[in-house]
Design an enzyme around this catalytic site. Structure first.
Site, PDB file in Angstrom:
ATOM      1  N   SER A 130       0.821  -1.212   0.000  1.00  0.00           N
ATOM      2  CA  SER A 130       0.000   0.000   0.000  1.00  0.00           C
ATOM      3  C   SER A 130       0.856   1.264   0.000  1.00  0.00           C
ATOM      4  CB  SER A 130      -0.955   0.032   1.196  1.00  0.00           C
ATOM      5  OG  SER A 130      -1.520   1.312   1.387  1.00  0.00           O
ATOM      6  N   TYR A 143      -2.400   1.545  10.660  1.00  0.00           N
ATOM      7  CA  TYR A 143      -2.400   0.924   9.331  1.00  0.00           C
ATOM      8  C   TYR A 143      -1.090   1.216   8.611  1.00  0.00           C
ATOM      9  CZ  TYR A 143      -4.131  -0.395   4.684  1.00  0.00           C
ATOM     10  OH  TYR A 143      -4.301  -0.990   3.457  1.00  0.00           O
TER      11      TYR A 143
END
Length: 253
Positions: A130, A143
């Site tokens: 990501s 995250y």
């Protein structure tokens, strides 16, 4: 990597990015495509591919999932869950669950399929890192930490496995038009302006990923404006600070 006659496992392949990657891989001359999901009975049928249970939520469930697998040539660690918002407001149970699936399970599952790859002298590991693994924006603290860990794991492992003939690639995944992107916008939207986030379709991203797998790339970047965020993350901190100051507020929007 030449995908001909390989056995491929894609985790989190019941929907979203994982589903799109599995569908794209089904067009390649692989020997077997394993579609990993926590509930394989709920996986929609593919023209090619076999649904297998891949529960990454605990150490024990990973061991049970791996026990029934054939030797894996290509592992796509795609499964992930989302956390977001101010750190003190994030439910701590969800934070633990996120680190388990997004980082710990990536290392655990990879460790279990590696012996077979090492024995055969070939293999490919693809990790979904990501853009958050590079650009550490506010409201994404936990995250981003997990995804930064995936970047570090991937790069360290790539160098570790290079002499053995096994490749490791990580994906700097941008906004992809899935349910998870909707959840991300909801989680961050209370404190960040998400209205102009760029995005691509799952099919566009899957095409890019599989093409990179076949070329032997080590990193698949997001392109566009997010490529600038990735570049800025490796430069002076004030660049990301300036972007964060423009987008973020601690007070609910």
């Amino acid at each position: 990597m030449d995908l001909t006659d390989t056995t491929v496992l894609v985790t989190g392949a019941n929907r979203g990015i994982g589903r799109a990657i599995a569908q794209r891989l089904a067009r390649e001359p692989v020997a077997e495509l394993l579609v990993g999901a926590r509930e394989p009975a709920e996986v929609a049928r593919l023209d090619r591919g076999r649904a297998v249970q891949m529960d990454l939520s605990t150490r024990e469930s990973i061991e049970a999932s791996v026990a029934g697998l054939p030797p894996i040539d290509v592992l796509v660690n795609n499964a992930g869950v989302m956390t977001g918002g101010l750190l003190e407001e994030q439910p701590i149970d969800r934070v633990y669950a996120m680190f388990q699936v997004n980082l710990v399970a990536v290392a655990h599952l990879t460790a279990r399929v590696l012996p077979g790859m090492l024995e055969r002298g070939r293999g490919l590991i693809v990790n979904n890192a990501s853009i958050s693994g590079y650009a550490s924006f506010p409201a994404a603290s936990t995250y981003a930490a997990a995804k930064a860990g995936v970047v570090a794991l991937s790069e360290s492992l790539r160098r570790e496995l290079k002499p053995a003939g096994i490749d490791v690639m990580h994906l700097v995944t941008p906004g992809v038009e899935t349910d998870m992107l909707d959840a991300t916008r909801e989680a961050y939207g209370g404190h960040m302006d998400t209205g102009d986030w760029p995005s691509v379709t799952p099919e566009q991203w899957a095409d890019k990923v599989v093409s990179a797998m076949k070329r032997g790339d080590h990193v698949v970047g997001p392109g566009g404006r997010l490529a600038l965020a990735k570049l800025a993350s490796r430069g002076p901190a004030f660049l990301l600070d300036a972007i964060s100051d423009r987008m973020f507020t601690r007070e609910p929007r």
